[in-house]
Design a protein around this motif. Structure first.
Motif, PDB file in Angstrom:
ATOM      1  N   THR A 175      -5.818   1.748  -7.999  1.00  0.00           N
ATOM      2  CA  THR A 175      -6.185   2.854  -7.122  1.00  0.00           C
ATOM      3  C   THR A 175      -7.088   2.336  -6.004  1.00  0.00           C
ATOM      4  O   THR A 175      -7.887   1.421  -6.214  1.00  0.00           O
ATOM      5  CB  THR A 175      -6.922   3.965  -7.889  1.00  0.00           C
ATOM      6  N   CYS A 202       0.846  -1.197   0.000  1.00  0.00           N
ATOM      7  CA  CYS A 202       0.000   0.000   0.000  1.00  0.00           C
ATOM      8  C   CYS A 202       0.881   1.246   0.000  1.00  0.00           C
ATOM      9  O   CYS A 202       1.819   1.343   0.796  1.00  0.00           O
ATOM     10  CB  CYS A 202      -0.912   0.010   1.222  1.00  0.00           C
ATOM     11  N   LYS A 203       0.563   2.199  -0.870  1.00  0.00           N
ATOM     12  CA  LYS A 203       1.328   3.423  -0.958  1.00  0.00           C
ATOM     13  C   LYS A 203       0.414   4.635  -0.904  1.00  0.00           C
ATOM     14  O   LYS A 203      -0.348   4.891  -1.824  1.00  0.00           O
ATOM     15  CB  LYS A 203       2.156   3.451  -2.258  1.00  0.00           C
ATOM     16  N   ARG A 204       0.505   5.348   0.224  1.00  0.00           N
ATOM     17  CA  ARG A 204      -0.207   6.622   0.307  1.00  0.00           C
ATOM     18  C   ARG A 204       0.594   7.636  -0.495  1.00  0.00           C
ATOM     19  O   ARG A 204       1.804   7.778  -0.314  1.00  0.00           O
ATOM     20  CB  ARG A 204      -0.308   7.073   1.765  1.00  0.00           C
ATOM     21  N   SER A 205      -0.060   8.307  -1.407  1.00  0.00           N
ATOM     22  CA  SER A 205       0.665   9.202  -2.302  1.00  0.00           C
ATOM     23  C   SER A 205      -0.174  10.440  -2.615  1.00  0.00           C
ATOM     24  O   SER A 205      -1.356  10.339  -2.959  1.00  0.00           O
ATOM     25  CB  SER A 205       1.002   8.470  -3.612  1.00  0.00           C
ATOM     26  N   ARG A 208       6.639   7.693 -10.500  1.00  0.00           N
ATOM     27  CA  ARG A 208       5.864   8.536  -9.591  1.00  0.00           C
ATOM     28  C   ARG A 208       6.005   9.987 -10.023  1.00  0.00           C
ATOM     29  O   ARG A 208       7.103  10.443 -10.356  1.00  0.00           O
ATOM     30  CB  ARG A 208       6.376   8.373  -8.152  1.00  0.00           C
ATOM     31  N   TYR A 242       0.705   8.071  -9.823  1.00  0.00           N
ATOM     32  CA  TYR A 242       1.634   7.146 -10.451  1.00  0.00           C
ATOM     33  C   TYR A 242       1.277   7.058 -11.936  1.00  0.00           C
ATOM     34  O   TYR A 242       0.116   7.248 -12.324  1.00  0.00           O
ATOM     35  CB  TYR A 242       1.539   5.753  -9.829  1.00  0.00           C
ATOM     36  N   THR A 295      -2.531   2.295  -4.507  1.00  0.00           N
ATOM     37  CA  THR A 295      -2.163   3.682  -4.260  1.00  0.00           C
ATOM     38  C   THR A 295      -3.386   4.514  -3.900  1.00  0.00           C
ATOM     39  O   THR A 295      -4.475   4.311  -4.461  1.00  0.00           O
ATOM     40  CB  THR A 295      -1.464   4.303  -5.485  1.00  0.00           C
TER      41      THR A 295
END
Length: 302
Positions: A256, A83-86, A159, A90, A213
């Motif tokens: 997403t 999991c990537k909080r951004s 990114r 991307y 993300t």
């Protein structure tokens, strides 16, 4: 009474701080997987096959699709999720799928027998040896939801970062922070095969490595004469890996968070259900290594 050097945070401040770390995103992703019928573990540990250290994957989930206990045959699903909080989006840079892409088995999935073989008799004294991936022999590349039917084929993930009011694209840390951990986790959790000439058990494991993300996701076809950044809910990605623990093409999906429910239903569960139904027709096919020439008469050479 001692004085405090700083005030206690409010509830909103605690939640905001947790949100910036990504921990809340992990829990929300885990909740969505549970709602889809998976047994879920967060912070699942595994041993790094290259360094021997303990690593962990954000979310690990499993689910049975179909089984025949009396025959020791099982079809299951694994979700291996980072999991990537951004704040920034991307971008998956891709190409048009090739003919090979339409039938090749994705690396992450484990077939109990990787290839089937058979002899084609030319005459009474000579025969030709043929082989085919079990994935293709079972027709899994043609099933609803199969990754082989994707119309997009990602080859690079970058990114987007906003610097001085301009967007920069960078991927210097993406490979090490996303692709490599997922790759190592997939290998660590891969179920063993029975390598005996006549296997006693067969476990077909459909493993889906996923990057979730919180930000936006774009797809760009780099082969187009005039490339366009298309906003998408998810996109497949394939990377060429050459490491001690793995060599070859590694596949994953970038999804997403807002579309995770649909991805699980329209990709993971749709395809897995179709695979289970295909296996149920003739379960013992998962244990076959050598075919009778009559079984292979309708198959083309691999």
């Amino acid at each position: 009474m001692s004085s405090r050097p700083f005030p206690s945070p409010t509830s909103d401040e605690v939640i905001s701080a947790l949100g910036r770390t990504g921990y809340l995103l992990e829990q929300r992703v885990a909740s969505k997987a549970r709602s889809a019928g998976f047994t879920v573990t967060t912070g699942k540990a595994f041993k790094d096959p290259d360094e021997g250290k303990s690593r962990e994957v954000d979310v690990f989930a499993i689910k049975k699709v179909w089984e025949a206990p009396s025959r020791n045959i099982l079809v299951s699903i694994q979700l291996v999720i980072e999991c990537k909080r951004s704040d920034g989006p991307y971008v998956v840079l891709g190409r048009d799928p090739s003919v090979v892409d339409t039938h090749r088995q994705p690396h992450s999935h484990t077939m109990p027998v990787s290839q089937v073989r058979w002899l084609e008799y030319v005459d009474e004294r000579s025969a030709r040896q043929h082989g085919m991936q079990t994935w293709k022999w079972l027709g899994l590349h043609e099933l609803p939801g199969s990754p082989n039917r994707d119309t997009k084929r990602g080859i690079q993930l970058v990114r987007m970062n906003l610097k001085n009011k301009e967007w920069d694209a960078e991927n210097s840390s993406v490979f090490e922070s996303l692709t490599v951990p997922l790759m190592k986790a997939v290998e660590a959790f891969r179920p063993p095969r029975d390598k005996a000439p006549e296997p006693r058990y067969a476990h077909l494991c459909l493993c889906f490595p996923i990057v979730v993300t919180s930000g936006e996701l774009f797809y760009v076809n780099g082969e187009a004469e005039e490339p366009v950044a298309e906003r998408v809910d998810w996109a497949p990605l394939e990377r060429d890996i050459d490491m001690e623990s793995m060599t070859g093409l590694f596949n994953l999906d970038v999804v997403t968070y807002s579309a995770l429910d649909r991805f699980l239903q329209e990709r993971v569960l749709l395809f897995s259900k179709a695979v289970g139904e295909e296996v149920a027709k003739e379960p013992d096919r998962l244990k076959q290594r050598e075919l009778d020439p009559r079984q292979s008469s309708s198959k083309s050479d691999a």
